[in-house]
Design an enzyme around this catalytic site. Structure first.
Site, PDB file in Angstrom:
ATOM      1  N   GLU A   1       0.852  -1.326  -0.002  1.00 48.54           N
ATOM      2  CA  GLU A   1       0.024   0.045  -0.125  1.00 48.54           C
ATOM      3  C   GLU A   1       1.008   1.398   0.061  1.00 48.54           C
ATOM      4  O   GLU A   1       0.492   2.201  -0.708  1.00 48.54           O
ATOM      5  CB  GLU A   1      -0.895  -0.118   1.216  1.00 48.54           C
ATOM      6  CG  GLU A   1      -2.025   1.023   1.144  1.00 48.54           C
ATOM      7  CD  GLU A   1      -2.939   0.981   2.482  1.00 48.54           C
ATOM      8  OE1 GLU A   1      -4.123   1.357   2.206  1.00 48.54           O
ATOM      9  OE2 GLU A   1      -2.677   0.169   3.502  1.00 48.54           O
ATOM     10  N   ARG A   2       1.791   1.264   0.753  1.00 45.75           N
ATOM     11  CA  ARG A   2       2.832   2.405   0.853  1.00 45.75           C
ATOM     12  C   ARG A   2       3.625   2.677  -0.393  1.00 45.75           C
ATOM     13  O   ARG A   2       3.740   3.827  -0.842  1.00 45.75           O
ATOM     14  CB  ARG A   2       3.479   2.442   1.974  1.00 45.75           C
ATOM     15  CG  ARG A   2       3.073   2.519   3.334  1.00 45.75           C
ATOM     16  CD  ARG A   2       3.557   1.781   4.616  1.00 45.75           C
ATOM     17  NE  ARG A   2       3.001   1.819   5.837  1.00 45.75           N
ATOM     18  CZ  ARG A   2       3.267   1.406   6.890  1.00 45.75           C
ATOM     19  NH1 ARG A   2       4.460   0.816   7.357  1.00 45.75           N
ATOM     20  NH2 ARG A   2       2.276   1.389   8.134  1.00 45.75           N
TER      21      ARG A   2
END
Length: 412
Positions: A273-274
């Site tokens: 996600e990051r």
């Protein structure tokens, strides 16, 4: 050092044309909530054959699983748009969409980049056959539910949603909040703690991962929240009131999943996600720079184009430096994907921390450069600023990213 390939550039131009035709004219409806985002993404998938490619890739994977030539926990795959070899193409799509409507990417990313890989990496063959075919094509929408009212950054320690065993089944109770796609999701991956009634410290209890379907008895999907930005992404709360879950809904169908406790599944998702924030930030920065450069050439003050003033030039130069830095971080991600090298959680956190801050700074400076016009909706930079700010909170607040980066350094 790499550059965008000819294929990447061709994809970029084609997606840009699609966005200009299918997204920009509907921005007001998307921002107001009068138009749902999902049909636009499905049209994107149909136009570029993304759904068909995803279906073909999934079928090949399932065939290998059936033949026993691939392990059931055969990795998380390459995110939203395939393996490392095509990662550049996927990031191009993300960046181009984020130039205009980050919310479209947020909803798509959670469904395809979090829900799908979690089921793929932890689910049995039967579970993958059950849920993945409609999810990978975006015919059904997925959500990934871990955040709770009292457990955002402290996702595991503060988690209060719990399951208890009831014969061969589990009974789920609790609440999740700030869940992307929550109001509309057809399939939801839910993390909850196992309450064995042994008086164990609640912070240390085992985390299990379940898959729920829309409409299950006791499962309530609340209406969308009103938010500061990313309005084309619908966010809401989920409530679980004695929801009965069979073992077939427990990912891996066993509490002793070979890929580890639910915490391990979530942590690998955190890194993915990051990393996704990098391409999202690049889209925001590139659009701000385009709008500001055009405006600086046409807006006049005291008989001069404002682009002739050094303070305006400084703003543009800083935006360009941010664009170069974020783009180079994205190239680092693509190179790792092509080499089969996994980016650590600490490095992913560093990327997310820098890129989200850079995008927010650039967007706020864009408003300043536009002056009063920048504060008006029609010039769009105010939307970019509202959307960009979410990146500093989304996928874990930037304060938490700092902690992960420091822990990575101190552990060496």
């Amino acid at each position: 050092m790499i550059e965008w390939s000819d294929v990447d550039i061709a994809v970029r131009d084609a997606v840009r044309e699609f966005v200009d035709k299918e997204v920009r004219p509907h921005l007001d409806e998307l921002e107001s909530g009068d138009m749902e985002p999902y049909p636009i993404v499905r049209k994107l998938f149909a136009t570029f054959g993304i759904g068909e490619m995803a279906r073909e890739s999934l079928n090949k994977r399932l065939d290998r699983l059936r033949a026993g030539t691939e392990s059931k926990s055969g990795g998380r795959g390459g995110g939203m748009f395939g393996d490392g070899g095509s990662a550049g193409m996927g990031f191009v799509v993300i960046s181009e969409l984020c130039r205009v409507s980050m919310g479209l990417v947020t909803g798509m990313g959670v469904s395809l980049g979090l829900t799908v890989p979690t089921i793929q990496s932890r689910g049995t063959l039967a579970q993958q056959e059950r849920w993945l075919p409609d999810l990978v094509t975006y015919d059904k929408i997925g959500a990934w539910a871990i955040t709770e009212p009292d457990s955002g950054s402290d996702a595991f320690g503060g988690m209060k949603s719990y399951v208890v065993r009831d014969g061969e089944d589990y009974i789920l109770n609790g609440q999740k909040t700030f869940i992307t796609n929550g109001p509309d999701a057809d399939v939801v991956v839910v993390y909850a703690k196992l309450d064995e009634g042994d008086g164990a410290d609640k912070r240390d209890r085992k985390v299990l991962t379940f898959v729920l379907d829309r409409g299950m008895e006791g499962f309530v999907q609340a209406k969308p929240f009103r938010k500061m930005g990313i309005h084309s992404s619908r966010t809401g709360e989920l409530f679980f009131n004695n929801v009965r879950l069979g073992r077939d809904r427990l990912l891996g169908e066993t509490e002793e999943n070979k890929s580890g406790d639910g915490r391990d599944s979530a942590r690998s998702s955190f890194a993915a996600e990051r990393i996704g924030v990098v391409s999202m930030a690049l889209g925001v920065i590139e659009e701000c720079l385009r709008l500001c450069t055009d405006y600086a050439k046409t807006r006049t003050l005291w008989g001069k184009e404002i682009g002739q003033f050094q303070l305006i030039q400084l703003k543009l130069a800083n935006m360009e430096v941010a664009r170069m830095n974020v783009r180079n971080m994205l190239f680092r991600v693509i190179e790792c994907g092509q080499a089969g090298t996994q980016i650590s959680l600490a490095e992913a956190s560093a990327m997310k921390y820098y890129c989200s801050q850079a995008a927010t700074d650039v967007a706020m400076e864009a408003i300043q450069l536009f002056g009063g016009n920048g504060y008006m909706t029609e010039y769009r930079v105010e939307q970019l600023a509202r959307d960009a700010k979410s990146l500093m909170i989304y996928a874990g607040s930037n304060e938490v990213q700092i902690t992960h980066v420091a822990k990575g350094l101190l552990s060496q």
